[in-house]
Write an enzyme that holds these catalytic residues in place. Structure first.
Site, mmCIF file in Angstrom:
data_model
loop_
_atom_site.group_PDB
_atom_site.id
_atom_site.type_symbol
_atom_site.label_atom_id
_atom_site.label_comp_id
_atom_site.label_asym_id
_atom_site.label_seq_id
_atom_site.Cartn_x
_atom_site.Cartn_y
_atom_site.Cartn_z
ATOM 1 N N HIS A 139 -16.403 16.474 1.115
ATOM 2 C CA HIS A 139 -15.126 15.766 1.185
ATOM 3 C C HIS A 139 -15.340 14.278 1.458
ATOM 4 O O HIS A 139 -15.039 13.779 2.551
ATOM 5 C CB HIS A 139 -14.272 16.404 2.284
ATOM 6 C CG HIS A 139 -12.915 15.804 2.474
ATOM 7 N ND1 HIS A 139 -12.207 15.211 1.459
ATOM 8 C CD2 HIS A 139 -12.131 15.712 3.594
ATOM 9 C CE1 HIS A 139 -11.038 14.775 1.931
ATOM 10 N NE2 HIS A 139 -10.982 15.055 3.218
ATOM 11 N N CYS B 144 -6.443 10.655 2.905
ATOM 12 C CA CYS B 144 -7.370 11.564 2.214
ATOM 13 C C CYS B 144 -6.875 11.931 0.818
ATOM 14 O O CYS B 144 -7.609 12.552 0.046
ATOM 15 C CB CYS B 144 -7.556 12.839 3.027
ATOM 16 S SG CYS B 144 -7.631 12.569 4.801
#
Length: 385
Positions: free
Chosen positions: A334, A82
């Protein structure tokens, strides 16, 4: 030698059913080039985590550079779970600082909504330890729920206390035209949302979504040569990156983001600043507890007191430690490999004085991008020129 960001671009975050990964990436990239007033770049770095499983496409450097008409430049994908976006930005800066490349483009992109939710959950778990965690049935959400439960038990916080991070993010995201969620929420909203892994609720977690963001990086000398107005320049003043154990079982302390602490120390040293000099923080709040742990690791709060800042109202735009100024991962969204680049774009807009949610007199900002449950972390300090 110094590196400055001279152009930024992004797409709205959301469920883009009619746009492919390449469409999103090229839109953000061309927006950034247009913002900088340039027609070409020397190289391209692409931040992306899981394009293979999500859209059955790898070799993103060639794909995006070709589709954007950038010619025969070097182009490569950067993957750090991420934190891929933050890592890609730092690789782009290093390329400029090395003197090997004059003008570098960085684009972060992720197309996640084409997959079934169960598949998306599995793909995101690739950021954890496949043999030591996933094999035993732990999902990525479950691992963060374990951290949240331990944090609350250790320091005496409640679910309502941590919900304040989500409330703050949504309040800021409501004013961001690029955010996925543009509606303020309350603590009651968070508490009424269903549990996804006790004590994590739906509104404690960031959404599965699509999006792309891009920045153009060069030197001050080249920016002058290109005729980019000085008020568009934002200096990349400091950078730090570090890892920790990929699985939670081997961590020295489950409630310390050691990699963030080390990365922040490196970034502060390079920039010649301390945490007290930072005017706003774009931290990685994929889950509300991670916002609390991040503030502690960055030196903004003492250990165990990250959530206390939220309870005291110290994280709002006009408070002492503004975070998630455009909604963060929770409200802006996200799209994992793009997140670190979105954070950078948002920090640049703040430092230019162009943000929809402007931090008063912002001169120094910080972005912090987390891969996995804290196993791969980047910290970048940006300064108004």
């Amino acid at each position: 030698m110094k590196a400055v960001i001279i152009g930024v671009g992004m797409t709205p975050v959301g469920e883009h059913w009619k746009l492919s990964l390449r469409d999103l990436a090229v839109e953000a990239l061309l927006n950034a080039m247009d913002d900088a007033g340039i027609e070409g770049v020397d190289s391209l770095y692409v931040g992306n985590m899981v394009s293979g499983p999500f859209v059955e496409q790898e070799n993103l450097g060639a794909l995006i550079a070709d589709w954007a008409g950038l010619g025969n430049i070097p182009a490569v994908k950067i993957e750090a779970a991420c934190a891929s976006g933050g890592a890609a930005v730092q690789e782009g800066v290093k390329a400029v600082l090395s003197g090997l490349e004059d003008v570098v483009a960085v684009v972060g992109v992720e197309k996640m909504t084409d997959a079934w939710p169960s598949d998306a959950t599995r793909y995101l778990a690739y950021a954890a330890d496949a043999e030591w965690e996933l094999f035993h049935g732990a999902s990525f959400v479950a691992l963060n729920a374990l951290i949240m439960r331990h944090y609350m038990k250790t320091y005496g916080y409640t679910e309502e206390d941590l919900a304040l991070f989500a409330v703050n993010a949504h309040a800021n995201g409501a004013k961001n035209p690029y955010a996925m969620f543009k509606r303020p929420i309350t603590v009651e909203t968070v508490m009424k949302s269903p549990y996804i892994a006790d004590p994590l609720k739906l509104f404690d977690a960031s959404p599965v979504c699509d999006g792309a963001a891009a920045v153009i990086i060069t030197t001050p000398e080249k920016a002058e040569e290109l005729g980019v107005p000085r008020d568009k320049w934002v200096e990349v003043a400091g950078m730090g990156r570090a890892i920790d154990t990929i699985n939670l079982a081997n961590r020295e302390d489950l409630l310390t983001l050691k990699a963030a602490k080390i990365a922040a120390e490196r970034a502060y040293k390079m920039a010649g600043v301390t945490a007290k000099d930072i005017d706003f923080f774009e931290v990685h709040d994929a889950f509300t507890v991670m916002a609390a742990l991040s503030l502690e690791a960055l030196g903004v709060a003492e250990k165990g007191e990250g959530a206390k800042l939220a309870k005291e109202g110290q994280i709002a735009i006009d408070a002492d430690y503004p975070i998630q100024t455009m909604g963060g991962l929770k409200a802006r969204g996200h799209p994992v490999g793009a997140t670190g680049v979105y954070q950078t774009v948002e920090a640049v807009l703040q430092l230019r004085g162009e943000a929809p949610n402007q931090v008063p007199d912002a001169e120094v900002g910080l972005t912090q991008n987390i891969g996995g449950t804290g196993s791969n972390i980047t910290v970048t300090v940006l300064r108004r020129v």
